[in-house]
Design a protein around this motif. Structure first.
Motif, mmCIF file in Angstrom:
data_model
loop_
_atom_site.group_PDB
_atom_site.id
_atom_site.type_symbol
_atom_site.label_atom_id
_atom_site.label_comp_id
_atom_site.label_asym_id
_atom_site.label_seq_id
_atom_site.Cartn_x
_atom_site.Cartn_y
_atom_site.Cartn_z
ATOM 1 N N UNK A 191 37.424 -11.532 46.711
ATOM 2 C CA UNK A 191 36.414 -12.594 46.730
ATOM 3 C C UNK A 191 35.172 -12.212 45.942
ATOM 4 N N UNK A 192 35.113 -10.979 45.438
ATOM 5 C CA UNK A 192 33.955 -10.552 44.661
ATOM 6 C C UNK A 192 33.971 -9.057 44.440
ATOM 7 N N UNK A 193 32.949 -8.559 43.793
ATOM 8 C CA UNK A 193 32.831 -7.119 43.539
ATOM 9 C C UNK A 193 31.399 -6.668 43.750
ATOM 10 N N UNK A 194 31.254 -5.380 43.948
ATOM 11 C CA UNK A 194 29.946 -4.731 43.971
ATOM 12 C C UNK A 194 29.903 -3.814 42.760
ATOM 13 N N UNK A 195 28.927 -4.016 41.909
ATOM 14 C CA UNK A 195 28.810 -3.196 40.714
ATOM 15 C C UNK A 195 28.250 -1.819 41.041
ATOM 16 N N UNK A 196 28.535 -0.871 40.189
ATOM 17 C CA UNK A 196 28.054 0.500 40.382
ATOM 18 C C UNK A 196 26.530 0.517 40.405
ATOM 19 N N UNK A 197 25.963 1.086 41.450
ATOM 20 C CA UNK A 197 24.521 1.206 41.647
ATOM 21 C C UNK A 197 23.813 -0.152 41.615
ATOM 22 N N UNK A 198 24.475 -1.164 42.149
ATOM 23 C CA UNK A 198 23.848 -2.483 42.258
ATOM 24 C C UNK A 198 22.709 -2.431 43.275
ATOM 25 N N UNK A 199 21.729 -3.304 43.090
ATOM 26 C CA UNK A 199 20.564 -3.352 43.972
ATOM 27 C C UNK A 199 20.989 -3.456 45.442
ATOM 28 N N UNK A 200 20.381 -2.630 46.277
ATOM 29 C CA UNK A 200 20.778 -2.523 47.685
ATOM 30 C C UNK A 200 20.672 -3.855 48.423
ATOM 31 N N UNK A 201 19.594 -4.577 48.188
ATOM 32 C CA UNK A 201 19.412 -5.865 48.872
ATOM 33 C C UNK A 201 20.504 -6.849 48.480
#
Length: 213
Positions: A191-201
């Motif tokens: 359903x989605x991804x989290x990018x490397x070192x993406x903003x914590x919030x």
């Protein structure tokens, strides 16, 4: 008389004028129609393209966790999951992401117990069950490591569209690999991804939405 009227600029017969105007209007409306269809197609792709792409990611697999237990695609059902692909000899991206994942689990509080986190090796030749077990002791115990023989791992990497490539020779080689964290819903669908070192919030907002279903 009729010829002299044309030569001296008098009005042409109605049919000679209306036909070009009529054709011009038809062409104009065709241009407008094509433009409208183009905008509609673009909006449709923006609305559905991500889901169509996501639906083509994933598939059957059969691997082993760091305790020697079998894990298959069926284990992704019934709970939201995060899936990250890397290797234990990774110098920065993998330990950083696993540390972040540990922090996300803690930040989620009780909801963290419902979120399963899987660390799938792209380097099974070195990442044995024992190696994974020792390596993951430095992170949240709720993180599950997955490994297996190359002939079972490669089809999974292909099914999940994971890039990985061996760099260097001998025993001291590195692995280039996909750095994004996959977000899977309770049906095991991406359903989605989290990018490397993406903003914590931003990450926490994504995770809360994932947990909410």
């Amino acid at each position: 008389m009729r010829l002299s009227r044309y030569l001296f600029g008098m009005k042409a017969p109605r049919k000679a004028v209306s036909r070009p105007i009529h054709l011009f209007r038809i062409v104009l409306w065709l241009i407008v129609a094509v433009a409208v269809l183009g905008v509609a197609a673009y909006a449709w792709r923006a609305e559905t393209g991500g889901r169509l792409m996501a639906s083509s990611i994933g598939g059957p697999f059969s691997l082993i966790d760091q305790k020697g237990n079998p894990v298959t695609e069926a284990d992704l059902k019934g709970h939201p999951s995060l899936m990250f692909f890397g290797y234990t000899f990774c110098p920065d991206v993998c330990p950083t992401t696993l540390l972040q994942a540990s922090n996300w689990l803690k930040a989620l509080g009780p909801d963290g117990d419902r979120l399963k986190v899987y660390f799938v090796t792209v380097d099974p030749e070195r990442d044995t069950v024992e190696q994974l077990g020792n390596y993951l002791q430095a992170f949240d115990p709720r993180i599950t490591g997955l490994t297996g023989p190359r002939d079972k791992l490669d089809p999974m990497l292909k099914a999940f569209r994971v890039y990985s490539k061996k760099v260097g020779d001998g025993d001291d080689y590195a692995m280039d690999h996909t750095a994004a964290v996959y977000m899977l819903n309770a049906d095991g669908d991406l359903v989605g991804t989290v990018d490397y070192q993406e903003d914590e919030a931003t990450v926490m907002a994504k995770l809360k939405q994932l947990m909410a279903g």
